[in-house]
Enzyme design. Structure first.
Site, PDB file in Angstrom:
ATOM      1  N   ASN A 421       0.824  -1.043  -0.026  1.00 29.25           N
ATOM      2  CA  ASN A 421      -0.014   0.024  -0.083  1.00 29.25           C
ATOM      3  C   ASN A 421       0.863   1.234  -0.035  1.00 29.25           C
ATOM      4  O   ASN A 421       0.399   2.245  -0.732  1.00 29.25           O
ATOM      5  CB  ASN A 421      -0.976  -0.056   1.330  1.00 29.25           C
ATOM      6  CG  ASN A 421      -1.835  -1.022   1.095  1.00 29.25           C
ATOM      7  OD1 ASN A 421      -2.767  -1.359   0.291  1.00 29.25           O
ATOM      8  ND2 ASN A 421      -2.015  -1.935   2.280  1.00 29.25           N
ATOM      9  N   ASP A 422       1.918   0.973   0.737  1.00 30.49           N
ATOM     10  CA  ASP A 422       2.912   2.558   0.828  1.00 30.49           C
ATOM     11  C   ASP A 422       3.398   2.780  -0.510  1.00 30.49           C
ATOM     12  O   ASP A 422       3.370   4.129  -1.044  1.00 30.49           O
ATOM     13  CB  ASP A 422       4.131   2.060   1.684  1.00 30.49           C
ATOM     14  CG  ASP A 422       4.358   3.205   2.680  1.00 30.49           C
ATOM     15  OD1 ASP A 422       3.670   4.104   2.721  1.00 30.49           O
ATOM     16  OD2 ASP A 422       5.202   3.107   3.333  1.00 30.49           O
ATOM     17  N   ASP A 423       3.822   1.761  -1.287  1.00 31.35           N
ATOM     18  CA  ASP A 423       4.340   2.071  -2.825  1.00 31.35           C
ATOM     19  C   ASP A 423       3.297   2.434  -3.761  1.00 31.35           C
ATOM     20  O   ASP A 423       3.487   3.332  -4.695  1.00 31.35           O
ATOM     21  CB  ASP A 423       5.196   1.061  -3.153  1.00 31.35           C
ATOM     22  CG  ASP A 423       6.535   0.936  -2.791  1.00 31.35           C
ATOM     23  OD1 ASP A 423       7.588   1.467  -3.417  1.00 31.35           O
ATOM     24  OD2 ASP A 423       6.842  -0.007  -1.898  1.00 31.35           O
ATOM     25  N   HIS A 498      -0.087   7.744   4.120  1.00 34.79           N
ATOM     26  CA  HIS A 498       0.436   7.950   2.720  1.00 34.79           C
ATOM     27  C   HIS A 498      -0.999   7.728   1.898  1.00 34.79           C
ATOM     28  O   HIS A 498      -1.295   8.231   0.799  1.00 34.79           O
ATOM     29  CB  HIS A 498       1.477   7.126   2.244  1.00 34.79           C
ATOM     30  CG  HIS A 498       2.781   7.470   2.958  1.00 34.79           C
ATOM     31  ND1 HIS A 498       3.856   6.794   3.038  1.00 34.79           N
ATOM     32  CD2 HIS A 498       3.036   8.794   3.109  1.00 34.79           C
ATOM     33  CE1 HIS A 498       4.658   7.319   3.445  1.00 34.79           C
ATOM     34  NE2 HIS A 498       4.586   8.634   3.619  1.00 34.79           N
TER      35      HIS A 498
END
Length: 699
Positions: A421-423, A498
């Site tokens: 999920n971050d990328d 993010h």
């Protein structure tokens, strides 16, 4: 009106009325702003020079030397250790030894027993003698810390394979766990994605209990209290039974009660089952584990696109009987060779992982924050490359979200099984700010990513890194890993922030699912006013992620939570104007927000303060001045300290990009009078338009 670095004019927002630290909106008369502009130009030029012709950026990624040691261990166990590789790796490992003889987890940190034991053995394999001064210091330090018996589990697993520790004194990892259904209270999908392939590989290794004695002993690392004897094991090809094994005796007493006692009894039962259980059942389970692993091999030959996982799997597959010339093993060895870098002709370092997607997303967003034209060729190339990296097939995440279509991005070049999920959030933030000639293609990719992110939201409103609702407490109680609660992947404030910032940027800030995430973030704020950082060190990182996301999602700068965060950040600012937080803050609350000033951490604090409307405060001005005064002649910043985190308290990471991209982000937003880089707050001409409403995923 204010003229920004990209030549556009837009109104400047004053800080909230009555905000602590607020100053006049006039530009500082001490040259701070002009110095920041010069720093932005130099940093922008340097970053542009570092882009690959294909459009990506990739900086070195480094952890502690234990993974360099694992590489040598694997080669020694399989009988393929090359003398040149061993010597060159030994020089790298030796270069990281501390004055007291130990090896730390982080630059300048305290010695870590498990890492030190493994580094010592690796140096022995590289030809270092036990009577050399640096080896004597190391052995003495290890004994002072309690010897091999007090070291972490991973170290003792490797030592067992060399005959120096008893397999009977290690936890059983039954391969039958592969057969437990996903709905069972405990199954392989209960573990974090970053540990799952290692768990399956270790279950195969544990079933075989391999031993290939090294041509030397390590009695000098054992303290009198060490308690282990060799056990029944499979001898690796070309090895004798148990030469060189420790001759210590005894057993570790069972814990007194609680979960540890319960799992000790389970472990005892599993050990008995290994001796009397049907061999056909064990064989079928091992075969199932091997099939599971082979199904998840990436196109680059790796597992999870990282060397530690790939090392374990190679060993498991060889023990299972796959010949060296098997295509899967040949590809895996090719990946390991690609991850080895030679900073000098006779020095070899193993890169734990490559980080091109993450580095490219951050670089693109930093350049956009710096005012680079949204249709600049470098940004278009970056967007083109990112579009080729989007996952198109389900990964392990689909076990919990079987009806959700893929749409995420992973961290590495080739990792379609474990997007995160971050990328994904950072990729969308970059894509939707770039003016691309094929806007329909970008819109389609962004739409798929937004649907995937919403589908990966956990039930409490937050996001974990790789899975949804991966929150079981049971894996952390097992003795398989010594990472406790970090064996699973629950929602964290930094990843959730993010995701929220990205959703606000694409026009989803008022979506009920986004608002639920905002409420979750507000609930996660600590009494101090900070947020915990799971994937970066530590509260400075967490707070630097959350405040810009809250403001992007519509939380006003005067909100109580934002003001508390500002108060905390200003209270932990160092006298020199910068910010820093020591890695030890994960274990020692007294070090939270405390440490020598560092470029990345100073930038994180500034990103939060700028989002909170503190641009003209003394704290921001001092922080900006700290960064501009420490920029090198090459347009970057020096930062040998580790400010990234893989497993708090256990595995730190040094991102070579952090010292550059985050200062550029912060200084860029400062000179452009921006609080954050979200499109919703600062639309880029020709940028991606907010898409249509995303339907709720079926769960």
């Amino acid at each position: 009106m204010t003229t920004t670095a990209d030549g556009a004019s837009r109104p400047k927002s004053p800080p909230p009325t009555g905000a602590p630290g607020a100053r006049s909106a006039s530009a500082p008369a001490d040259g701070t702003e002009e110095a920041a502009r010069r720093a932005v130009r130099r940093a922008t030029d340097r970053l542009l020079d570092q882009q690959d012709a294909e459009g990506w950026w990739k900086a070195p990624f480094r952890t502690d030397v234990s993974y360099d040691a694992h590489d040598l261990f694997l080669r020694q166990l399989l009988g393929v250790l090359d003398e040149r590789v061993a010597a060159a790796s030994g020089r790298w490992i030796r270069s990281k030894q501390g004055e007291d003889g130990s090896w730390p987890l982080v630059f300048g940190g305290a010695g870590h027993l498990g890492t030190t034991v493994q580094a010592y053995v690796a140096l022995r394999l590289a030809g270092h003698r036990p009577d050399e001064e640096h080896m004597l210091r190391c052995a003495a330090w290890v004994r002072e810390q309690g010897g091999v018996g007090a070291s972490q589990l991973t170290a003792r697993v490797w030592l067992a394979m060399f005959g120096w520790w008893s397999w009977d004194d290690l936890p059983e990892i039954p391969p039958e766990i592969i057969s437990l259904p996903a709905w069972a209270p405990m199954n392989i999908y209960s573990f974090s994605a970053v540990m799952r392939p290692a768990l399956v590989a270790l279950s195969v290794i544990s079933a075989h209990r391999p031993v290939r004695p090294a041509p030397f002993g390590i009695d000098e690392l054992f303290a009198p209290s060490d308690a282990s004897t060799p056990s029944d094991a499979s001898t690796l090809p070309g090895a004798s039974a148990s030469a060189g094994a420790s001759t210590s005796s005894g057993r570790t007493p069972a814990p007194a009660g609680g979960w540890e006692s319960a799992f000790h009894r389970v472990n005892t039962a599993l050990r008995a089952y290994r001796r009397v259980g049907p061999r056909s059942v064990r064989k079928a389970a091992v075969n199932a584990c091997v099939r599971w692993l082979l199904e998840r091999q990436e196109t680059d030959g790796s597992w999870g696109a990282c060397t530690p996982m790939t090392t374990w799997v190679i060993l498991a597959l060889r023990l299972h009987g796959l010949p060296p010339e098997h295509p899967a093993l040949k590809a895996a060895w090719g990946f390991l060779e690609d991850c080895a870098v030679w900073p000098e002709d006779d020095v070899r370092e193993v890169q734990t992982v490559h980080s091109p997607v993450w580095d490219t997303c951050l670089a693109a967003n930093a350049l956009l924050d710096a005012g680079l034209a949204t249709d600049h060729p470098a940004l278009v190339r970056a967007a083109d490359w990112l579009l080729t990296r989007q996952a198109e097939r389900p990964g392990d995440w689909a076990v919990r979200r079987p009806r959700l279509a893929p749409g995420g991005w992973a961290f590495q070049f080739h990792n379609r099984s474990y997007p995160d999920n971050d990328d994904t959030a950072e990729a969308v933030l970059a894509l939707c700010r770039v003016t691309h000639p094929d806007q329909a293609r970008v819109d389609d990719a962004v739409g798929r990513a937004v649907r995937w992110i919403f589908g990966m939201q956990s039930g409490n409103g937050g996001w974990g890194a790789f899975d949804a609702d991966n929150t079981s407490a049971l894996p952390g109680k097992l003795p398989f890993f010594e990472y406790g609660e970090f064996c699973v992947d629950p929602p964290t404030a930094d990843v959730t922030a993010h995701a929220v910032e990205m959703l606000a940027a694409v026009g989803k800030g008022r979506d009920p699912r986004t608002l639920r995430a905002v409420r979750w973030l507000l609930d996660q704020q600590e009494d101090s006013g900070a947020w915990y950082g799971r994937w970066g060190v530590n509260h400075v990182y967490g707070t630097g992620c959350v405040v810009p996301a809250l403001v992007a999602a519509g939380v006003p700068g005067g909100h109580f939570a934002v003001r508390r965060a500002v108060t905390w950040l200003t209270s932990v600012q160092n006298a020199d104007g910068g910010w820093g937080e020591d890695w030890e803050s994960y274990a020692d609350p007294g070090r939270v927000g405390r440490g020598p000033s560092l470029p990345s951490q100073t930038a994180w604090a500034l990103l939060a303060l700028l989002a909170a409307g503190e641009r003209d405060s003394a704290a921001v001005r001092d922080g900006v001045r700290w960064l501009t005064e420490r920029q090198t002649d090459r347009g970057t910043w020096e930062e040998p300290q580790f400010t990234g985190t893989l497993v708090p308290r256990a595995v730190a990471a040094w991102y070579g990009s952090y010292r550059h991209v985050f200062p550029l982000m912060a200084l860029g937003r400062y000179v452009r009078h921006q609080g954050h880089g979200a499109v919703a707050a600062d639309p880029a001409p020709g940028g991606t338009r907010p898409g249509p409403e995303t339907p709720s995923p079926r769960r």
